[in-house]
Design an enzyme around this catalytic site. Structure first.
Site, PDB file in Angstrom:
ATOM      1  N   CYS A   1      15.918   7.483  86.619  1.00 59.44           N
ATOM      2  CA  CYS A   1      16.320   6.869  87.890  1.00 59.44           C
ATOM      3  C   CYS A   1      15.692   7.594  89.064  1.00 59.44           C
ATOM      4  O   CYS A   1      15.399   6.995  90.088  1.00 59.44           O
ATOM      5  CB  CYS A   1      17.835   6.874  88.007  1.00 59.44           C
ATOM      6  SG  CYS A   1      18.541   8.493  87.679  1.00 59.44           S
TER       7      CYS A   1
ATOM      8  N   GLU B   1      26.069   4.399  89.553  1.00 55.57           N
ATOM      9  CA  GLU B   1      24.839   5.201  89.631  1.00 55.57           C
ATOM     10  C   GLU B   1      23.700   4.258  89.259  1.00 55.57           C
ATOM     11  O   GLU B   1      23.516   3.941  88.086  1.00 55.57           O
ATOM     12  CB  GLU B   1      24.902   6.393  88.653  1.00 55.57           C
ATOM     13  CG  GLU B   1      26.068   7.341  88.888  1.00 55.57           C
ATOM     14  CD  GLU B   1      25.896   8.223  90.113  1.00 55.57           C
ATOM     15  OE1 GLU B   1      24.798   8.223  90.714  1.00 55.57           O
ATOM     16  OE2 GLU B   1      26.862   8.909  90.485  1.00 55.57           O
TER      17      GLU B   1
HETATM   18  P1  NAD Z   1      21.588  -2.105  82.553  1.00 55.81           P
HETATM   19  O1  NAD Z   1      22.193  -2.417  83.862  1.00 55.81           O
HETATM   20  O2  NAD Z   1      20.851  -3.157  81.838  1.00 55.81           O
HETATM   21  O3  NAD Z   1      22.709  -1.587  81.521  1.00 55.81           O
HETATM   22  C1  NAD Z   1      23.516  -0.476  81.784  1.00 55.81           C
HETATM   23  C2  NAD Z   1      24.769  -0.532  80.928  1.00 55.81           C
HETATM   24  O4  NAD Z   1      25.573  -1.635  81.364  1.00 55.81           O
HETATM   25  C3  NAD Z   1      24.533  -0.770  79.443  1.00 55.81           C
HETATM   26  O5  NAD Z   1      25.442   0.024  78.702  1.00 55.81           O
HETATM   27  C4  NAD Z   1      24.846  -2.248  79.269  1.00 55.81           C
HETATM   28  O6  NAD Z   1      25.256  -2.591  77.976  1.00 55.81           O
HETATM   29  C5  NAD Z   1      25.978  -2.412  80.249  1.00 55.81           C
HETATM   30  N1  NAD Z   1      26.200  -3.783  80.749  1.00 55.81           N
HETATM   31  C6  NAD Z   1      25.347  -4.826  80.784  1.00 55.81           C
HETATM   32  N2  NAD Z   1      25.936  -5.907  81.358  1.00 55.81           N
HETATM   33  C7  NAD Z   1      27.190  -5.521  81.704  1.00 55.81           C
HETATM   34  C8  NAD Z   1      28.273  -6.166  82.357  1.00 55.81           C
HETATM   35  N3  NAD Z   1      28.201  -7.419  82.779  1.00 55.81           N
HETATM   36  N4  NAD Z   1      29.402  -5.467  82.573  1.00 55.81           N
HETATM   37  C9  NAD Z   1      29.496  -4.151  82.185  1.00 55.81           C
HETATM   38  N5  NAD Z   1      28.502  -3.494  81.553  1.00 55.81           N
HETATM   39  C10 NAD Z   1      27.358  -4.173  81.318  1.00 55.81           C
HETATM   40  O7  NAD Z   1      20.663  -0.842  82.812  1.00 55.81           O
HETATM   41  P2  NAD Z   1      19.697  -0.089  81.801  1.00 55.81           P
HETATM   42  O8  NAD Z   1      18.462  -0.893  81.573  1.00 55.81           O
HETATM   43  O9  NAD Z   1      20.460   0.374  80.613  1.00 55.81           O
HETATM   44  O10 NAD Z   1      19.344   1.218  82.633  1.00 55.81           O
HETATM   45  C11 NAD Z   1      18.277   1.322  83.514  1.00 55.81           C
HETATM   46  C12 NAD Z   1      18.774   1.426  84.933  1.00 55.81           C
HETATM   47  O11 NAD Z   1      19.700   2.512  85.057  1.00 55.81           O
HETATM   48  C13 NAD Z   1      17.664   1.736  85.907  1.00 55.81           C
HETATM   49  O12 NAD Z   1      17.789   0.907  87.040  1.00 55.81           O
HETATM   50  C14 NAD Z   1      17.928   3.186  86.281  1.00 55.81           C
HETATM   51  O13 NAD Z   1      17.412   3.560  87.548  1.00 55.81           O
HETATM   52  C15 NAD Z   1      19.408   3.257  86.220  1.00 55.81           C
HETATM   53  N6  NAD Z   1      19.879   4.634  86.095  1.00 55.81           N
HETATM   54  C16 NAD Z   1      20.461   5.220  87.165  1.00 55.81           C
HETATM   55  C17 NAD Z   1      20.888   6.534  87.080  1.00 55.81           C
HETATM   56  C18 NAD Z   1      21.503   7.232  88.268  1.00 55.81           C
HETATM   57  O14 NAD Z   1      22.007   8.326  88.098  1.00 55.81           O
HETATM   58  N7  NAD Z   1      21.479   6.648  89.457  1.00 55.81           N
HETATM   59  C19 NAD Z   1      20.713   7.239  85.898  1.00 55.81           C
HETATM   60  C20 NAD Z   1      20.122   6.594  84.805  1.00 55.81           C
HETATM   61  C21 NAD Z   1      19.705   5.285  84.918  1.00 55.81           C
END
Ligand code: NAD
Length: 528
Positions: free
Chosen positions: A278, A244
């Protein structure tokens, strides 16, 4: 930064901070990769028992967890506000309410949604065969959420996974670990057996370790860049995933829309959670003939918004999550300025606060080539662009790498539906924005770079199961014509299958009978 890492002896810790004040509000462990592996193994052991639980036993625990949330609602909302910076009002309306609704829906409906399904196998049924699908739990579901909805997204996915008979390990965002730990606490109080749901705090390295630990499914929510890393790592062990990811959602406003409602919706859709949703409205396309009037309505509403600490009950817009996120917004707004757009209100960090507050910002004269119209901003900005025709509106809305949500505004529902069906997005709402993640009966997910797979609804629940096909031959005393050994009669029977049986027509299929019978007699004879 709202959270920082520090080392204490050999163990690493995460200090969680309130982004509105910078105040430290808690310290959690940064779990090592071996601890993550142990958690996944413990979850796999717990699965052996949990998968045998009945739907009513699972539902009882999910419904008890709801009761815990209701009795601790103010405290949970305050924690969300303190860790994310969003207003208390949003902590309740956009995190707790949808979680409670989802939990009761799947607690009541999962049994029916996952009941075995008889499949119509067409003419093959004439050979005395039946097919059923049963929906088996997968095993261990690893949930890796983002920080922006740190409660409703992971607890919702966890409730669905548990109802489907899986065990769960959640790795909350490093920016919101306390909310993550609260989820574990809620299920513990609800009586969930040990290790059926675990929360293991950490950062990206902990998330990566979770993927390496080979859970049976990854439910990932986050940025496109991290989503791609997760997909690559998961592919090494063929771990299935739902991603997502980000959005750049368009809102298309036609001249015949109810402009009062559309303007209110645009302001909520763009600025709720400081634009860190998002499905935020990140691009607004308005029909030229009403563009001046509509823009003025939006500016007027935006100027009335009260920015402040989330804990203050009359705050409309809280702080952003971090200085990093604020810097992205600042840089997009500066790009808009440099590329010739005009900032009508906002456009800067709010000088009244020390924390990460950016003023709600309305931008006009935006065009799709501008950086702020192409990259996800994830902040309180509303860039406005104009269009003249329906085709132009569709082309502008689709001119993006993202495809999460979109909205179309018109009093002509026939036209609105026509436009909605041409927009490339997982969800398109008509005369409504953003909120359908809160309808747990409907699927949620994106196309293009906005993601893979679905959560919520029937599609989302089935992502957390393995569809097993059980096929029965009720004529088990007769050999199949396609078995060995082959012969000229076999070839004739197979040609008849190709020409008549595979037509799907009962009348044509009856023409296979003579060749079939000859072949059956041949097979019986060869057995003797
Ligand atoms: P991010 O990608 O930085 O982190 C998301 C999660 O992934 C965190 O828990 C982080 O610790 C973990 N992570 C980081 N590196 C990783 C790796 N290599 N392997 C596995 N996990 C890892 O995103 P963010 O800044 O926390 O969130 C913002 C983003 O989330 C925005 O782009 C937003 O649009 C998106 N989002 C999407 C939805 C949806 O339903 N489509 C909902 C909420 C947020």
């Amino acid at each position: 930064m709202s959270s920082v890492l520090s080392a204490s002896d050999s163990e690493q810790e995460i200090v969680s901070r309130n982004p509105a004040t910078g105040e430290a509000i808690g310290v959690v462990r940064l779990h090592s990769s071996s601890e993550v592996t142990s958690a996944v193994e413990a979850a796999r052991d717990a699965f052996a028992t949990w998968k045998e639980s009945t739907f009513s036993e699972r539902a009882r625990i999910v419904m008890s967890a709801r009761e815990v949330i209701i009795s601790e609602m103010d405290d949970i909302a305050a924690l969300i506000t303190n860790e994310v910076g969003k207003p208390m009002a949003e902590a309740i309306s956009t995190e707790i309410v949808p979680a409670l609704d989802l939990m009761q829906y799947f607690a009541r409906s999962a049994k029916d949604m996952l009941k075995p399904k008889k499949i119509d196998i067409g003419l093959t049924a004439l050979m005395g065969r039946t097919s059923r699908i049963i929906y088996r739990p997968l095993g261990v579901v690893g949930i890796i959420p983002a920080w922006n909805y740190p409660f409703t997204i992971p607890i919702g996915e966890a409730a669905m996974a548990l109802m489907a008979g899986n065990t769960v390990v959640i790795k909350p965002s490093e920016l919101t670990p306390l909310v993550g730990m609260r989820i574990a606490e809620i299920f513990r109080k609800a009586g969930l057996p040990e290790n059926v749901l675990q929360v293991i705090t950490g950062d990206g390295s902990t998330g990566a370790a979770m993927v390496e630990a080979k859970p049976d499914k990854i439910m990932f929510t986050g940025s496109v860049a991290t989503g791609k890393k997760v997909a690559q790592a998961a592919a090494k062990n063929l771990v299935p995933y739902v991603l997502e990811l980000g959005g750049k959602d368009p809102m298309v406003v036609f001249a015949d829309a109810n402009l009062e409602n559309a303007a209110d919706a645009a302001v909520w859709g763009a600025f709720c959670n400081s634009g860190q949703t998002c499905a935020s409205v990140e691009r607004l396309y308005v029909e030229e003939s009403i563009a001046d009037e509509f823009t003025a309505m939006i500016v007027e509403r935006t100027k009335r918004l009260r920015q402040g600490l989330g804990a203050d009950e009359s705050t409309d817009i809280g702080s952003m999550i971090s200085e990093n996120q604020l810097a992205i917004v600042e840089s997009h707004v500066n790009s808009f300025r440099q590329e010739g757009a005009e900032i009508l209100t906002g456009g800067r960090r709010n000088p009244a606060f020390t924390g990460s507050f950016f003023e709600p910002t309305v931008i006009t004269g935006a065009v799709n080539s501008m950086r702020g119209m192409r990259e996800e901003t994830f902040g309180p900005t509303l860039p406005i662009c104009r269009f003249n025709t329906e085709d132009e509106a569709v082309a502008l809305a689709n001119d993006t790498e993202f495809g999460l949500c979109a909205s179309v505004w018109s009093s002509d529902l026939h036209k609105a539906r026509r436009v909605a069906e041409r927009i490339e997005a997982g969800t398109v709402t008509i005369n409504e924005v953003m909120y359908t993640h809160g309808i747990s009966q409907t699927p949620w997910g994106g196309v293009k770079n906005s993601g893979v797979g679905r959560t919520h609804g029937d599609e989302g629940l089935k992502e957390l199961t393995s569809a097993q096909h059980i096929h029965i031959n009720h004529f088990g005393f007769i050999p199949d014509v396609w078995w060995l050994p082959y012969s000229p009669k076999a070839l004739k029977a197979f040609k008849a299958l190709a020409k008549y049986f595979a037509s799907g027509s009962l009348i044509k299929a009856s023409l296979v009978a003579p060749t079939f019978l000859k072949r059956l007699f041949e097979l019986r004879k060869k057995r003797k």
